[in-house]
Design a protein around this motif. Structure first.
Motif, PDB file in Angstrom:
ATOM      1  N   ASP A 148      12.122   0.225  -3.274  1.00  0.00           N
ATOM      2  CA  ASP A 148      12.963  -0.478  -2.297  1.00  0.00           C
ATOM      3  C   ASP A 148      12.580  -1.951  -2.192  1.00  0.00           C
ATOM      4  O   ASP A 148      13.444  -2.828  -2.163  1.00  0.00           O
ATOM      5  CB  ASP A 148      12.867   0.184  -0.917  1.00  0.00           C
ATOM      6  CG  ASP A 148      13.513   1.563  -0.866  1.00  0.00           C
ATOM      7  OD1 ASP A 148      14.262   1.916  -1.801  1.00  0.00           O
ATOM      8  OD2 ASP A 148      13.248   2.290   0.115  1.00  0.00           O
ATOM      9  N   LYS A 208      16.564 -17.057 -16.891  1.00  0.00           N
ATOM     10  CA  LYS A 208      15.444 -17.267 -15.975  1.00  0.00           C
ATOM     11  C   LYS A 208      14.377 -16.212 -16.249  1.00  0.00           C
ATOM     12  O   LYS A 208      14.685 -15.090 -16.655  1.00  0.00           O
ATOM     13  CB  LYS A 208      15.908 -17.234 -14.525  1.00  0.00           C
ATOM     14  CG  LYS A 208      16.338 -15.866 -14.051  1.00  0.00           C
ATOM     15  CD  LYS A 208      16.712 -15.909 -12.600  1.00  0.00           C
ATOM     16  CE  LYS A 208      17.019 -14.469 -12.182  1.00  0.00           C
ATOM     17  NZ  LYS A 208      17.276 -14.322 -10.813  1.00  0.00           N
ATOM     18  N   GLY A 230      11.034  -3.726  -4.480  1.00  0.00           N
ATOM     19  CA  GLY A 230      11.396  -4.371  -5.742  1.00  0.00           C
ATOM     20  C   GLY A 230      12.868  -4.760  -5.778  1.00  0.00           C
ATOM     21  O   GLY A 230      13.220  -5.878  -6.171  1.00  0.00           O
ATOM     22  N   ARG A 231      13.720  -3.833  -5.358  1.00  0.00           N
ATOM     23  CA  ARG A 231      15.161  -4.114  -5.353  1.00  0.00           C
ATOM     24  C   ARG A 231      15.511  -5.211  -4.338  1.00  0.00           C
ATOM     25  O   ARG A 231      16.248  -6.142  -4.651  1.00  0.00           O
ATOM     26  CB  ARG A 231      15.945  -2.850  -5.028  1.00  0.00           C
ATOM     27  CG  ARG A 231      16.085  -1.918  -6.183  1.00  0.00           C
ATOM     28  CD  ARG A 231      17.038  -0.757  -5.846  1.00  0.00           C
ATOM     29  NE  ARG A 231      16.718   0.362  -6.689  1.00  0.00           N
ATOM     30  CZ  ARG A 231      15.977   1.403  -6.341  1.00  0.00           C
ATOM     31  NH1 ARG A 231      15.486   1.496  -5.122  1.00  0.00           N
ATOM     32  NH2 ARG A 231      15.723   2.370  -7.190  1.00  0.00           N
ATOM     33  N   SER A 232      14.987  -5.076  -3.118  1.00  0.00           N
ATOM     34  CA  SER A 232      15.374  -6.009  -2.051  1.00  0.00           C
ATOM     35  C   SER A 232      14.856  -7.425  -2.302  1.00  0.00           C
ATOM     36  O   SER A 232      15.471  -8.388  -1.855  1.00  0.00           O
ATOM     37  CB  SER A 232      14.892  -5.507  -0.687  1.00  0.00           C
ATOM     38  OG  SER A 232      13.488  -5.577  -0.593  1.00  0.00           O
ATOM     39  N   GLU A 233      13.749  -7.558  -3.013  1.00  0.00           N
ATOM     40  CA  GLU A 233      13.189  -8.894  -3.258  1.00  0.00           C
ATOM     41  C   GLU A 233      13.415  -9.381  -4.680  1.00  0.00           C
ATOM     42  O   GLU A 233      12.844 -10.389  -5.087  1.00  0.00           O
ATOM     43  CB  GLU A 233      11.700  -8.895  -2.897  1.00  0.00           C
ATOM     44  CG  GLU A 233      11.498  -8.624  -1.418  1.00  0.00           C
ATOM     45  CD  GLU A 233      10.181  -9.118  -0.897  1.00  0.00           C
ATOM     46  OE1 GLU A 233       9.464  -9.840  -1.619  1.00  0.00           O
ATOM     47  OE2 GLU A 233       9.871  -8.780   0.253  1.00  0.00           O
ATOM     48  N   GLY A 234      14.225  -8.665  -5.434  1.00  0.00           N
ATOM     49  CA  GLY A 234      14.612  -9.127  -6.765  1.00  0.00           C
ATOM     50  C   GLY A 234      13.545  -9.022  -7.841  1.00  0.00           C
ATOM     51  O   GLY A 234      13.588  -9.769  -8.824  1.00  0.00           O
ATOM     52  N   PHE A 235      12.607  -8.108  -7.695  1.00  0.00           N
ATOM     53  CA  PHE A 235      11.596  -7.928  -8.738  1.00  0.00           C
ATOM     54  C   PHE A 235      12.201  -7.208  -9.935  1.00  0.00           C
ATOM     55  O   PHE A 235      12.992  -6.282  -9.788  1.00  0.00           O
ATOM     56  CB  PHE A 235      10.406  -7.105  -8.215  1.00  0.00           C
ATOM     57  CG  PHE A 235       9.456  -7.888  -7.380  1.00  0.00           C
ATOM     58  CD1 PHE A 235       8.420  -8.600  -7.971  1.00  0.00           C
ATOM     59  CD2 PHE A 235       9.588  -7.920  -6.003  1.00  0.00           C
ATOM     60  CE1 PHE A 235       7.532  -9.332  -7.199  1.00  0.00           C
ATOM     61  CE2 PHE A 235       8.711  -8.644  -5.222  1.00  0.00           C
ATOM     62  CZ  PHE A 235       7.684  -9.355  -5.816  1.00  0.00           C
ATOM     63  N   ASP A 236      11.804  -7.657 -11.106  1.00  0.00           N
ATOM     64  CA  ASP A 236      12.187  -6.970 -12.329  1.00  0.00           C
ATOM     65  C   ASP A 236      11.118  -5.952 -12.720  1.00  0.00           C
ATOM     66  O   ASP A 236      11.403  -4.982 -13.415  1.00  0.00           O
ATOM     67  CB  ASP A 236      12.366  -7.978 -13.475  1.00  0.00           C
ATOM     68  CG  ASP A 236      13.506  -8.934 -13.187  1.00  0.00           C
ATOM     69  OD1 ASP A 236      14.645  -8.460 -13.035  1.00  0.00           O
ATOM     70  OD2 ASP A 236      13.246 -10.147 -13.100  1.00  0.00           O
ATOM     71  N   PRO A 282      11.682 -13.281 -15.762  1.00  0.00           N
ATOM     72  CA  PRO A 282      11.721 -12.123 -14.861  1.00  0.00           C
ATOM     73  C   PRO A 282      10.745 -12.302 -13.699  1.00  0.00           C
ATOM     74  O   PRO A 282       9.722 -12.980 -13.826  1.00  0.00           O
ATOM     75  CB  PRO A 282      11.281 -10.961 -15.759  1.00  0.00           C
ATOM     76  CG  PRO A 282      10.521 -11.588 -16.879  1.00  0.00           C
ATOM     77  CD  PRO A 282      11.106 -12.964 -17.064  1.00  0.00           C
ATOM     78  N   LYS A 283      11.079 -11.706 -12.581  1.00  0.00           N
ATOM     79  CA  LYS A 283      10.191 -11.745 -11.417  1.00  0.00           C
ATOM     80  C   LYS A 283       9.268 -10.530 -11.527  1.00  0.00           C
ATOM     81  O   LYS A 283       9.724  -9.390 -11.529  1.00  0.00           O
ATOM     82  CB  LYS A 283      10.989 -11.707 -10.115  1.00  0.00           C
ATOM     83  CG  LYS A 283      10.110 -11.873  -8.883  1.00  0.00           C
ATOM     84  CD  LYS A 283      10.944 -12.009  -7.621  1.00  0.00           C
ATOM     85  CE  LYS A 283      10.037 -12.207  -6.409  1.00  0.00           C
ATOM     86  NZ  LYS A 283      10.824 -12.314  -5.175  1.00  0.00           N
TER      87      LYS A 283
END
Length: 180
Positions: free
Chosen positions: A137, A28, A139-145, A30-31
């Protein structure tokens, strides 16, 4: 086609569908998001508070420098005005006093400039740490790469509105902000 062949075709079809699904899941895209740094620094409430406090502090320091400069200027004017009436020994004493005052003024000015730089670095560091922590925080919590900071210097030439997270970050920072 026999039943055995139909089962084999069906199994191959299912395996093919699973393979396509696995490729999609594991490959998939990357976000990615971006934030406009200028807006972040102009709209984050902590920055405005820090600027106001810094302006008050700098004004106090500038007043101290101006006071020292005025004292030196008055002493020079007094010396120039009284120069003709002073004997050589008094002139030398006054010159030495003026030199000491000049050195004191330069030392005061240098000390205050150092304090201004240190204060600016300290406060900027606090603000940047708050922003950095919040963005990580988020980025991690919303799945950003990847979240990129966009500047006017052209480090990002285009970004669609769908991946612009500036409003989300500014809003989140301001909601979380409790004052320095």
């Amino acid at each position: 086609m026999t039943t055995k062949e139909k089962i084999i075709v069906l199994i191959l079809f299912i395996l093919n569908a699973l393979a396509i699904f696995a490729v999609y899941i594991f490959n998939k895209p990357p976000k990615i998001g971006y934030v406009y740094n200028d807006r972040l620094f102009s709209e984050y409430n902590a920055v405005g508070e820090v600027r106001a406090e810094y302006t008050r502090t700098v004004t106090q320091w500038e007043n101290e420098i101006d006071s020292s400069r005025q004292s030196l200027g008055k002493a020079v004017q007094r010396f120039n005005h009284e120069y003709a009436s002073l004997d050589e020994h008094e002139r030398e004493e006054r010159r030495a006093l003026l030199n000491a005052m000049q050195e004191s003024f330069e030392a005061t000015k240098s000390r205050i400039e150092d304090q201004m730089r240190e204060h600016d670095l300290k406060v900027s560091g606090v603000i940047l740490k708050q922003i950095d922590t919040y963005v990580q925080d988020l980025g991690r919590s919303e799945g950003f790469d990847l979240i990129i900071g966009a500047t006017d210097e052209g480090n990002m030439l285009y970004g669609g509105d769908a991946i612009d997270v500036t409003d989300k970050i500014v809003s989140g920072l301001n909601d979380k902000y409790e004052g320095l």
